[in-house]
Design an enzyme around this catalytic site. Structure first.
Site, PDB file in Angstrom:
ATOM      1  N   GLU A 398       0.777  -1.121  -0.020  1.00 60.57           N
ATOM      2  CA  GLU A 398       0.153   0.062   0.066  1.00 60.57           C
ATOM      3  C   GLU A 398       0.840   1.224  -0.125  1.00 60.57           C
ATOM      4  O   GLU A 398       1.893   1.379   0.891  1.00 60.57           O
ATOM      5  CB  GLU A 398      -0.532   0.183   1.144  1.00 60.57           C
ATOM      6  CG  GLU A 398      -1.872   1.244   1.241  1.00 60.57           C
ATOM      7  CD  GLU A 398      -2.660   1.419   2.599  1.00 60.57           C
ATOM      8  OE1 GLU A 398      -3.365   2.549   2.745  1.00 60.57           O
ATOM      9  OE2 GLU A 398      -2.435   0.512   3.326  1.00 60.57           O
ATOM     10  N   LEU A 427      -5.789  -1.777  -0.627  1.00 58.73           N
ATOM     11  CA  LEU A 427      -5.456  -1.896   1.081  1.00 58.73           C
ATOM     12  C   LEU A 427      -5.981  -3.123   1.403  1.00 58.73           C
ATOM     13  O   LEU A 427      -6.898  -3.449   1.868  1.00 58.73           O
ATOM     14  CB  LEU A 427      -6.392  -0.829   1.538  1.00 58.73           C
ATOM     15  CG  LEU A 427      -5.670  -0.157   3.085  1.00 58.73           C
ATOM     16  CD1 LEU A 427      -6.128   0.922   3.440  1.00 58.73           C
ATOM     17  CD2 LEU A 427      -5.819  -1.483   3.982  1.00 58.73           C
ATOM     18  N   SER A 428      -5.040  -4.212   1.337  1.00 58.36           N
ATOM     19  CA  SER A 428      -5.602  -5.542   1.698  1.00 58.36           C
ATOM     20  C   SER A 428      -4.217  -6.378   1.817  1.00 58.36           C
ATOM     21  O   SER A 428      -3.363  -6.696   1.011  1.00 58.36           O
ATOM     22  CB  SER A 428      -6.170  -6.396   0.609  1.00 58.36           C
ATOM     23  OG  SER A 428      -6.229  -7.635   0.747  1.00 58.36           O
ATOM     24  N   GLU A 429      -3.848  -6.598   3.270  1.00 59.51           N
ATOM     25  CA  GLU A 429      -2.525  -6.887   3.525  1.00 59.51           C
ATOM     26  C   GLU A 429      -2.591  -8.471   3.119  1.00 59.51           C
ATOM     27  O   GLU A 429      -1.487  -8.905   2.528  1.00 59.51           O
ATOM     28  CB  GLU A 429      -2.274  -7.110   5.011  1.00 59.51           C
ATOM     29  CG  GLU A 429      -2.130  -5.714   5.602  1.00 59.51           C
ATOM     30  CD  GLU A 429      -3.162  -4.821   5.720  1.00 59.51           C
ATOM     31  OE1 GLU A 429      -2.855  -3.753   6.116  1.00 59.51           O
ATOM     32  OE2 GLU A 429      -4.304  -5.238   5.715  1.00 59.51           O
ATOM     33  N   PHE A 452       3.002  -1.342   8.598  1.00 61.27           N
ATOM     34  CA  PHE A 452       3.437  -1.550  10.032  1.00 61.27           C
ATOM     35  C   PHE A 452       3.258  -3.026  10.494  1.00 61.27           C
ATOM     36  O   PHE A 452       2.507  -3.722  10.127  1.00 61.27           O
ATOM     37  CB  PHE A 452       2.648  -0.637  11.167  1.00 61.27           C
ATOM     38  CG  PHE A 452       2.486   0.825  11.173  1.00 61.27           C
ATOM     39  CD1 PHE A 452       3.915   1.321  11.859  1.00 61.27           C
ATOM     40  CD2 PHE A 452       2.059   1.365  10.082  1.00 61.27           C
ATOM     41  CE1 PHE A 452       3.840   3.052  11.642  1.00 61.27           C
ATOM     42  CE2 PHE A 452       1.959   2.992   9.862  1.00 61.27           C
ATOM     43  CZ  PHE A 452       2.939   3.488  10.905  1.00 61.27           C
ATOM     44  N   ALA A 453       4.214  -3.450  11.088  1.00 64.71           N
ATOM     45  CA  ALA A 453       4.331  -4.856  11.651  1.00 64.71           C
ATOM     46  C   ALA A 453       2.821  -5.306  12.538  1.00 64.71           C
ATOM     47  O   ALA A 453       2.636  -6.327  12.227  1.00 64.71           O
ATOM     48  CB  ALA A 453       5.341  -5.185  12.596  1.00 64.71           C
ATOM     49  N   PRO A 458      -3.623  -9.999   9.387  1.00 62.79           N
ATOM     50  CA  PRO A 458      -4.320 -10.507   8.426  1.00 62.79           C
ATOM     51  C   PRO A 458      -3.578 -11.497   7.548  1.00 62.79           C
ATOM     52  O   PRO A 458      -4.362 -12.405   6.941  1.00 62.79           O
ATOM     53  CB  PRO A 458      -5.013  -9.359   7.886  1.00 62.79           C
ATOM     54  CG  PRO A 458      -4.845  -8.204   8.823  1.00 62.79           C
ATOM     55  CD  PRO A 458      -3.601  -8.584   9.754  1.00 62.79           C
ATOM     56  N   HIS A 498       0.293   0.334  15.907  1.00 63.00           N
ATOM     57  CA  HIS A 498       1.483   0.905  15.174  1.00 63.00           C
ATOM     58  C   HIS A 498       2.926   0.559  15.478  1.00 63.00           C
ATOM     59  O   HIS A 498       3.731   0.969  15.099  1.00 63.00           O
ATOM     60  CB  HIS A 498       1.095   2.460  15.050  1.00 63.00           C
ATOM     61  CG  HIS A 498       0.120   2.698  14.011  1.00 63.00           C
ATOM     62  ND1 HIS A 498      -1.225   2.554  14.470  1.00 63.00           N
ATOM     63  CD2 HIS A 498       0.267   3.499  12.828  1.00 63.00           C
ATOM     64  CE1 HIS A 498      -2.009   2.978  13.294  1.00 63.00           C
ATOM     65  NE2 HIS A 498      -1.292   3.466  12.379  1.00 63.00           N
TER      66      HIS A 498
END
Length: 694
Positions: A398, A427-429, A452-453, A458, A498
């Site tokens: 993203e 926007l889709s991990e 962010f880790a 997901p 975050h």
């Protein structure tokens, strides 16, 4: 609902132009072979010769979709696709061996020859792979190839379905989604799976056509897949096909008599049997006879008996079989674990050649000019250099393209290397990692970014279920060389998720390399090694070091070996084992300790798997005391692994009990709570003094 052949075997639509009379006969032969193989596998399970089996009876029309493809097309399957496997030329020993749970011969399930993926047990997770694979093929100029992915109605409720459909629609990938709607997901009927009138209706929301087809009519399934393929290779994007079919059998041999359907309902669907329909068509055309029916059944029966005999005669594999396929080479720690098991059981130790063992290289000696860089600049320069040298590399995530990522690590790269190599994703991990898996399978080398880790959760199924397992699952015939970049740890006034530190989850997952540098110099050299690696690497980047620390980074290209720790400070009284931004907290703590006459030896692990046990043991042997420091929670944190290993291998060197410094077993405090979560140098120093006192 599209139909060519009705329940009585009568044509209600034109025969597909591409199917000759010989093709129709071959189609029926495949239907018979599928039904007979299905029944034979069920019998084997009932005899206790298979642990379990998932029947395909009733869904044989799937072979029509396989026959609509070209040999170079790829098929991504789940587990109820026996007819597709055989239509692609898969020998019986391959699918029998699969269900028996024994490794197949080298040429049995040849994924490159048959272009069919192996069984996928986690529902729907293979869908993004097919999308990424198709995207990669098109990016490499293979515009005449399509990818078929097959799944059940239950998979349409999964996150991976949404991710795959979203990415395929946006990217217009050459993907054919074939949903085998057999009316029930295990025991959950379709009415409890969706409120949609049909699953095909879902397609419009993703920007692709949805086709509803009689899934008991092999000719209609063939034609729908053929037209979808034409559309795909023409660059018009994906198609969703809902194949309305019926599963005559229970979900699996684990189940008893189904309680979720009636005998009357089953009888209605028995009248729609795909084998009966096609045989009636052939008989009416004078293309089939009773004698030919007997002949094909005798032939298939003999073939299956021979394949069963071959499969059951295979020699059992040894304990060393599975570890050999996990990484390109075995970490020494895994060899030691295996040997310990064999020693305990009184078994001879497995033998390994020198080439079988992962060689951990030495620290590079880099000379010449340097440049003062922060972490983002060092990573950006390393990525650019790698992209210039290897056109197989892509990065996706993203905002990584136009914006350069939330931390600007990929800033300017899309302008230099183009949108097909620096890919802004939805926007889709799950979509980011799932499609990256498919790209890696296709020969692309992805560098994926999760912003962010703490946003990685997901993707857990994709990372642990596929990124980590792919080499092992395919015995090295398919691999997943990819890097997943993960900004991690302490930030400044960040919100929830975050500043999470989830590294220990992934250290625990077999098949993953986990790297966690502590500054620009190490990050540049380790990222270069990670990109070169033929194993998947999770690359954690400390957020609070992105802009807050500069180091001299060589202008020359260099590599820091994965698995090699670094002594950051020499000392004689106590060993501090740490990584990431905690290295600098420990260094400040060491200054505080020095004022009290305590000399700390600081070991920066840099790699958490495989980690440098030798360097840690050497330090502990000299100091006699051990403290581990990390931002993650204490219970199950990586410090516990270090302490356990030292206890096993070097306990007698310890003069006092070891001490762990980490976060409470609680969530990291966001914004104004963050100071309570932060690991301060003063806290490290106090804990170290506790280790000194014992």
């Amino acid at each position: 609902m599209e139909q060519i052949l009705d329940e009585r075997g009568q044509l209600v639509g034109p025969l597909p132009d591409k199917l000759s009379e010989g093709d129709l006969v071959e189609l029926y032969r495949l239907l018979v072979r599928t039904r007979m193989s299905d029944e034979k596998l069920l019998n084997l399970q009932r005899q206790g010769r298979l642990p379990a089996y998932y029947q395909v009876s009733g869904q044989e029309a799937q072979v029509g979709a396989a026959l609509a493809l070209e040999p170079d097309d790829w098929v991504f399957t789940a587990y109820r696709e026996l007819g597709v496997w055989m239509a692609r030329g898969m020998p019986s020993v391959a699918h029998i061996g699969l269900w028996k749970g024994v490794p197949d011969d080298a040429d049995a399930w040849d994924v490159h020859r048959h272009r069919v993926t192996r069984l996928n047990a986690t529902i729907g997770t293979h869908l993004p792979h097919a999308v990424g694979f198709g995207h990669a093929q098109r990016a490499r100029g293979h515009n005449n190839k399509a990818t078929l992915v097959i799944f059940g109605d239950g998979a349409t409720s999964e996150n991976d379905f949404h991710a795959a459909m979203t990415c395929a629609g946006v990217w217009k990938t050459p993907t054919i989604f074939l949903c085998q709607n057999n009316q029930v997901a295990q025991s959950t009927p379709i009415a409890k799976q969706t409120a949609a009138v049909s699953l095909a209706d879902k397609a419009i929301g993703y920007g692709m056509p949805g086709v509803l087809v009689d899934g008991m009519d092999p000719l209609a399934v063939y034609e729908a897949a053929r037209l979808a393929r034409i559309r795909a290779v023409a660059g018009e994007g994906p198609t969703f096909i809902e194949m309305v079919t019926y599963r005559y059998a229970p979900h699996s041999t684990y189940d008893g008599t189904p309680v979720y359907r009636t005998r009357d309902d089953e009888e209605v669907w028995r009248q729609r049997d795909p084998l009966v329909r096609v045989r009636k068509l052939l008989e009416d055309k004078g293309l089939w006879s009773v004698e030919e029916e007997d002949e094909i059944r005798d032939h298939v029966s003999a073939e299956l008996e021979e394949a069963i005999a071959v499969t059951e005669a295979r020699e059992p594999v040894g304990r060393d079989y599975s570890p050999r396929f996990l990484f390109e080479r075995l970490p020494q720690s895994m060899v030691d674990q295996l040997w310990a098991e064999e020693d305990d059981l009184g078994l001879p130790r497995s033998e390994f050649r020198a080439d079988d063992i992962w060689p951990i290289g030495e620290e590079p000696v880099v000379t010449g000019e340097t440049e003062r860089l922060d972490l983002t600049q060092a990573l950006n320069r390393t990525l650019r250099r790698a992209f210039e040298a290897d056109d197989r590399l892509v990065t996706l995530g993203e905002d990584v393209g136009l914006e350069g990522g939330v931390f600007r690590v990929t800033e300017g790269m899309q302008a230099e290397f183009g949108e097909t190599r620096v890919i802004d994703t939805p926007l889709s991990e799950t979509g980011i990692i799932g499609t990256a898996v498919g790209m890696a399978m296709a020969g692309i080398r992805p560098v994926a970014e999760i912003e962010f880790a703490g946003f990685v959760y997901p993707t857990f199924d994709q990372i642990v279920g596929h990124v980590a397992r792919l080499r092992w699952r395919y015995r090295g015939d398919l691999t997943c060389p990819m890097v997943i970049r993960l900004p991690i740890g302490t930030a400044i006034d960040s919100l929830e998720f975050h500043c999470d530190s989830p590294e220990a989850y992934f250290v625990h997952a077999p098949g993953l390399v986990v790297v966690y540098p502590s500054g620009p110099y190490d990050a540049a050299g380790l990222l270069a090694s990670a990109i070169d690696s033929n194993d998947p690497v999770l690359f954690f980047e400390p957020i609070n070091l992105y802009r807050g620390l500069k180091e001299d980074v060589p202008l020359a290209d260099y590599r820091i070996p994965i698995g090699r720790a670094r002594r950051r400070r020499a000392g004689d009284d106590v060993t501090l084992v740490t990584y990431g931004s905690m290295v600098h907290r420990c260094d400040t703590a060491a200054e505080l300790l020095a004022s009290d006459g305590v000399s700390a030896d600081i070991i920066d692990l840099r790699t958490l798997y495989p980690w440098d046990q030798e360097t840690v043991m050497d330090s502990v042997a000299r100091t006699g005391r051990l403290v581990t420091v990390h931002e993650a929670g204490l219970t199950g944190g990586f410090g516990a692994e270090v302490l356990a290993t030292v206890a096993e291998k070097a306990a007698y060197h310890l003069e006092t009990p070891p001490v762990r410094v980490g976060h409470l077993d609680n969530f990291w405090g966001p914004t104004k709570l963050e100071p309570h979560s932060a690991i301060s140098p003063e806290r490290v120093a106090a804990a170290t003094m506790r280790a000194m006192r014992g």
